[in-house]
Design a protein around this motif. Structure first.
Motif, PDB file in Angstrom:
ATOM      1  N   THR A 202       0.826  -1.214   0.000  1.00  0.00           N
ATOM      2  CA  THR A 202       0.000   0.000   0.000  1.00  0.00           C
ATOM      3  C   THR A 202       0.862   1.266   0.000  1.00  0.00           C
ATOM      4  N   THR A 203       2.071   1.143  -0.498  1.00  0.00           N
ATOM      5  CA  THR A 203       3.012   2.273  -0.563  1.00  0.00           C
ATOM      6  C   THR A 203       3.255   2.659  -2.014  1.00  0.00           C
ATOM      7  N   ASN A 204       3.208   3.970  -2.288  1.00  0.00           N
ATOM      8  CA  ASN A 204       3.427   4.521  -3.632  1.00  0.00           C
ATOM      9  C   ASN A 204       2.518   3.870  -4.676  1.00  0.00           C
ATOM     10  N   VAL A 205       1.231   3.829  -4.363  1.00  0.00           N
ATOM     11  CA  VAL A 205       0.236   3.324  -5.308  1.00  0.00           C
ATOM     12  C   VAL A 205      -0.105   4.467  -6.264  1.00  0.00           C
ATOM     13  N   THR A 206       0.153   4.291  -7.547  1.00  0.00           N
ATOM     14  CA  THR A 206      -0.034   5.362  -8.518  1.00  0.00           C
ATOM     15  C   THR A 206      -1.461   5.378  -9.058  1.00  0.00           C
ATOM     16  N   ALA A 207      -1.829   6.511  -9.673  1.00  0.00           N
ATOM     17  CA  ALA A 207      -3.142   6.609 -10.299  1.00  0.00           C
ATOM     18  C   ALA A 207      -3.238   5.698 -11.518  1.00  0.00           C
ATOM     19  N   ALA A 208      -2.102   5.413 -12.163  1.00  0.00           N
ATOM     20  CA  ALA A 208      -2.112   4.486 -13.295  1.00  0.00           C
ATOM     21  C   ALA A 208      -2.318   3.047 -12.813  1.00  0.00           C
ATOM     22  N   GLN A 209      -1.689   2.701 -11.697  1.00  0.00           N
ATOM     23  CA  GLN A 209      -1.868   1.356 -11.111  1.00  0.00           C
ATOM     24  C   GLN A 209      -3.261   1.199 -10.534  1.00  0.00           C
ATOM     25  N   ARG A 210      -3.737   2.247  -9.920  1.00  0.00           N
ATOM     26  CA  ARG A 210      -5.056   2.344  -9.279  1.00  0.00           C
ATOM     27  C   ARG A 210      -5.189   1.479  -8.042  1.00  0.00           C
ATOM     28  N   LEU A 211      -5.175   0.173  -8.201  1.00  0.00           N
ATOM     29  CA  LEU A 211      -5.483  -0.718  -7.087  1.00  0.00           C
ATOM     30  C   LEU A 211      -4.235  -1.332  -6.486  1.00  0.00           C
ATOM     31  N   SER A 212      -4.162  -1.337  -5.165  1.00  0.00           N
ATOM     32  CA  SER A 212      -3.154  -2.140  -4.478  1.00  0.00           C
ATOM     33  C   SER A 212      -3.757  -3.498  -4.167  1.00  0.00           C
ATOM     34  N   ASP A 213      -2.935  -4.421  -3.743  1.00  0.00           N
ATOM     35  CA  ASP A 213      -3.449  -5.678  -3.211  1.00  0.00           C
ATOM     36  C   ASP A 213      -4.076  -5.415  -1.846  1.00  0.00           C
ATOM     37  N   TYR A 214      -4.987  -6.294  -1.452  1.00  0.00           N
ATOM     38  CA  TYR A 214      -5.469  -6.260  -0.082  1.00  0.00           C
ATOM     39  C   TYR A 214      -4.352  -6.726   0.853  1.00  0.00           C
ATOM     40  N   ILE A 215      -4.251  -6.093   2.013  1.00  0.00           N
ATOM     41  CA  ILE A 215      -3.367  -6.572   3.066  1.00  0.00           C
ATOM     42  C   ILE A 215      -4.222  -6.910   4.281  1.00  0.00           C
ATOM     43  N   GLU A 216      -3.687  -7.688   5.198  1.00  0.00           N
ATOM     44  CA  GLU A 216      -4.421  -8.083   6.394  1.00  0.00           C
ATOM     45  C   GLU A 216      -3.773  -7.468   7.631  1.00  0.00           C
ATOM     46  N   LEU A 217      -4.604  -6.931   8.515  1.00  0.00           N
ATOM     47  CA  LEU A 217      -4.144  -6.312   9.748  1.00  0.00           C
ATOM     48  C   LEU A 217      -5.018  -6.788  10.908  1.00  0.00           C
ATOM     49  N   PRO A 218      -4.484  -6.795  12.130  1.00  0.00           N
ATOM     50  CA  PRO A 218      -5.314  -7.144  13.289  1.00  0.00           C
ATOM     51  C   PRO A 218      -6.454  -6.146  13.445  1.00  0.00           C
ATOM     52  N   TYR A 219      -7.620  -6.636  13.766  1.00  0.00           N
ATOM     53  CA  TYR A 219      -8.756  -5.724  13.915  1.00  0.00           C
ATOM     54  C   TYR A 219      -8.498  -4.754  15.066  1.00  0.00           C
ATOM     55  N   GLY A 220      -9.163  -3.615  15.024  1.00  0.00           N
ATOM     56  CA  GLY A 220      -8.995  -2.635  16.086  1.00  0.00           C
ATOM     57  C   GLY A 220      -9.331  -1.234  15.630  1.00  0.00           C
ATOM     58  N   SER A 221      -8.909  -0.269  16.416  1.00  0.00           N
ATOM     59  CA  SER A 221      -9.179   1.141  16.159  1.00  0.00           C
ATOM     60  C   SER A 221      -7.939   1.782  15.534  1.00  0.00           C
ATOM     61  N   TYR A 222      -8.127   2.375  14.365  1.00  0.00           N
ATOM     62  CA  TYR A 222      -7.009   2.964  13.626  1.00  0.00           C
ATOM     63  C   TYR A 222      -7.379   4.368  13.150  1.00  0.00           C
ATOM     64  N   GLN A 223      -6.347   5.190  13.016  1.00  0.00           N
ATOM     65  CA  GLN A 223      -6.475   6.453  12.305  1.00  0.00           C
ATOM     66  C   GLN A 223      -5.511   6.391  11.126  1.00  0.00           C
ATOM     67  N   PHE A 224      -5.979   5.856  10.017  1.00  0.00           N
ATOM     68  CA  PHE A 224      -5.125   5.761   8.840  1.00  0.00           C
ATOM     69  C   PHE A 224      -4.951   7.136   8.214  1.00  0.00           C
ATOM     70  N   ARG A 225      -3.737   7.389   7.755  1.00  0.00           N
ATOM     71  CA  ARG A 225      -3.449   8.604   6.993  1.00  0.00           C
ATOM     72  C   ARG A 225      -3.039   8.200   5.574  1.00  0.00           C
ATOM     73  N   VAL A 226      -3.274   9.108   4.628  1.00  0.00           N
ATOM     74  CA  VAL A 226      -2.859   8.911   3.241  1.00  0.00           C
ATOM     75  C   VAL A 226      -1.850  10.000   2.907  1.00  0.00           C
ATOM     76  N   LEU A 227      -0.653   9.586   2.481  1.00  0.00           N
ATOM     77  CA  LEU A 227       0.463  10.514   2.292  1.00  0.00           C
ATOM     78  C   LEU A 227       0.892  10.581   0.831  1.00  0.00           C
ATOM     79  N   THR A 228       1.323  11.767   0.412  1.00  0.00           N
ATOM     80  CA  THR A 228       1.975  11.938  -0.881  1.00  0.00           C
ATOM     81  C   THR A 228       3.440  11.499  -0.749  1.00  0.00           C
ATOM     82  N   PRO A 229       4.176  11.371  -1.865  1.00  0.00           N
ATOM     83  CA  PRO A 229       5.587  10.969  -1.764  1.00  0.00           C
ATOM     84  C   PRO A 229       6.435  11.899  -0.905  1.00  0.00           C
ATOM     85  N   ASP A 230       6.081  13.185  -0.824  1.00  0.00           N
ATOM     86  CA  ASP A 230       6.861  14.108   0.008  1.00  0.00           C
ATOM     87  C   ASP A 230       6.274  14.265   1.410  1.00  0.00           C
ATOM     88  N   GLY A 231       5.337  13.380   1.779  1.00  0.00           N
ATOM     89  CA  GLY A 231       4.865  13.332   3.150  1.00  0.00           C
ATOM     90  C   GLY A 231       3.681  14.207   3.494  1.00  0.00           C
TER      91      GLY A 231
END
Length: 569
Positions: A202-231
């Protein structure tokens, strides 16, 4: 004679009396007609609210009744309010024999026509993008809609969830008054609340690629952020509190209004949310409609790339698992371990630190804290640990120098029950997904009463959560201070006062170092490396605990101090 009359009355009632139906119940469901659903969904990221399928109108346009506000009329296919929402699972009966439904989406001005296909065995989502307004293109780099296959397979571990990135970012052609929106199109990466990247997939997913693979994480409470290459951070587009959708144009942070102008809160909105075991989710990056301040007035029309979380598979209520962590608040200890029903939960926990969460099956439990050799230091038995709950087991000293465990249930829902009302209910209840909730504990046996304050002894509005806390006794009624106080743009510090039932806040405990607002920012580099100002504090669900000892002969390492445990990641 009386007996004969009684018999006659009984016969008449049996023949002619109508039996009262006591078991009748009102059906308050929006949908009372069963309709088989296809595996095809419409995910509406635009302003479309009307649908025509195969020439038939499925929604209702606005109805005006005198001076009343605009209202919508429920329909058979949209029985709640008669309009298209964000996610619509298309009923099977709309597809023709060839498996295609001709759809026409519009908002009264802009129209989008497309063939929607039911692909058996390949569940598909049609994402409708904000493409044009009154026929004028608003974005470039993406089509008006994108069809994406949806994963419905369960995670390989039942206490995990699946998540992926869909990058539909585009360049906005929209200009706004008085300022320029920053450019946020391009590759994106999924990060945790502290800015650390989640996974290579889920890192450096481009608009041309569009979709990343699904990844699995332990269930719980998260605050996901979405970052550009320069942070730089992309804003979330669907906050519970709509004020968090007002952005500061030059950096897409939350914009706050002052008396005569507006300013940046230095925080980019990203929801704190629960991701359930067995759930499947897609984080969609696309152009969304935000608002902005022009002077002191809120205006619509800031089209910016942002993100929102779309649920691909809703697993329903978690009736199986709870989460438990151990926290070492025992002075002089190190390499501490915790066991649950005889099985290891965590090990190597230093003084003042917490363990990761274990995910366990609900039921009766016995919790033990052990030293590095396996010696049991303290035990809690007969604990009923319930599904869907989040617990922290705190090990702390008693007055005699022994060790105790106390179990604290943490509320990660973000729900504010509001102000208690005289009838025992509550007023002004509010859900929140960008919370600054802080709970306080006194785990220092040499301090029988502690009151927590802000600067200069200023008490929080919720004094139940902060006044006269006793060692090892967590507050269970209104245990959190819930506001962003003292606000987005004002520094603060948390202070400990030695109080008593008769004297509040009491005397400032000068020997206990104050906790500054900067302690609630996980990593300042997340902001500084992107050329941003560091915020006053970050959102989340926290416990602030007083741990350690007070008195003669206490070593520097074991002196009473304040620590923070953050319960969402």
């Amino acid at each position: 004679m009386n007996k004969l009359r009684l018999i006659l009355i009984s016969v008449i009632c049996l023949l002619g009396c109508k039996k009262e139906r006591l078991d009748e119940k009102k059906d308050n469901r929006f949908i009372t007609e069963n309709k088989a659903l296809s595996t095809t969904r419409i995910v509406n990221l635009s302003m479309y609210n009307q649908v025509v399928a195969n020439g038939d109108t499925l929604t209702k346009y606005i109805l005006r009744l005198g001076d009343e506000a605009q209202r919508y009329i429920p329909t058979l296919y949209f029985p709640k309010d008669g309009i298209l929402g964000t996610i619509w699972q298309v009923p099977q009966d709309l597809f023709r024999a060839n498996g295609i439904a001709q759809m026409d989406f519009n908002d009264g001005i802009t129209r989008l026509k497309l063939p929607v296909t039911e692909k058996y065995g390949r569940p598909t989502d049609y994402y409708l993008l904000t493409d044009s307004l009154a026929g004028q293109p608003r974005i470039e780099g993406q089509p008006a809609y994108v069809a994406v296959e949806r994963g419905v397979g369960q995670p390989s571990k039942p206490d995990h969830f699946k998540i992926r990135i869909l990058n539909l970012s585009a360049r906005s052609k929209v200009q706004i008054d008085g300022d320029q929106l920053e450019s946020l199109e391009g590759p994106v990466s999924l990060a945790y609340a502290d800015g650390s990247l989640v996974a290579p997939q889920t890192t450096n997913v481009t608009a041309a690629q569009r979709l990343s693979d699904y990844i699995e994480l332990p269930y719980g409470s998260y605050q996901f952020r979405v970052l550009t290459p320069d942070g730089r951070q992309l804003p979330g587009s669907a906050p519970v509190n709509t004020n968090n959708k007002i952005i500061y144009p030059s950096n897409s942070t939350i914009s706050t209004r002052t008396t005569n102008s507006f300013e940046s809160a230095m925080l980019t909105f990203a929801p704190v949310a629960s991701y359930q075991p067995g759930g499947v989710y897609t984080i969609v990056i696309a152009p969304y409609n935000f608002s902005y301040y022009d002077g002191i007035y809120e205006k619509k029309g800031a089209l910016q790339n942002g993100f929102r979380v779309i649920t691909d598979v809703n697993p329903g209520v978690n009736n199986t698992y709870y989460r438990l962590q151990g926290v070492n608040a025992l002075p002089g200890s190190s390499n501490l371990g915790f066991r649950i029903n005889g099985k290891a939960l965590a090990s190597g926990i230093s003084y003042g630190q917490s363990s990761d969460y274990g995910r366990l099956i609900q039921g009766m439990a016995s919790i033990e804290a052990v030293d590095a050799s396996g010696k049991v230091l303290a035990t809690l038995t007969g604990q009923v640990l319930r599904p869907g709950q989040n617990y922290s087991a705190w090990l702390y000293p008693d007055q005699q120098g022994g060790a105790k465990l106390t179990l604290v249930a943490n509320d990660l829902s973000g729900f504010d029950a509001g102000t208690p009302s005289p009838d025992g209910g509550a007023q002004n209840g509010l859900a929140n997904d960008f919370m600054f909730n802080k709970r306080f504990l006194n785990l220092s046996p040499d301090n029988p009463y502690i009151t927590f304050t802000f600067d200069n002894g200023q008490l929080d509005f919720n004094q139940k959560a902060t006044v006269n806390l006793q060692p090892g006794l967590p507050i269970t009624e209104m245990p959190y201070i819930i506001s962003a106080r003292p606000g987005y743009n004002k520094t603060f510090q948390i202070m400990a006062y030695r109080s008593s039932p008769a004297v509040v806040p009491g005397s400032w405990a000068e020997d206990i170092v104050v906790l500054k607002n900067t302690a609630f920012v996980a990593d300042e580099l997340l902001y500084m490396s992107a050329g941003r100002d560091v915020p006053i504090q970050e959102p989340g669900i926290y416990t602030v605990a007083l741990i350690g000892r007070t008195g003669n002969g206490v070593t520097e390492a074991n002196k009473a101090k304040l620590i923070i445990v953050k319960h969402n990641r």
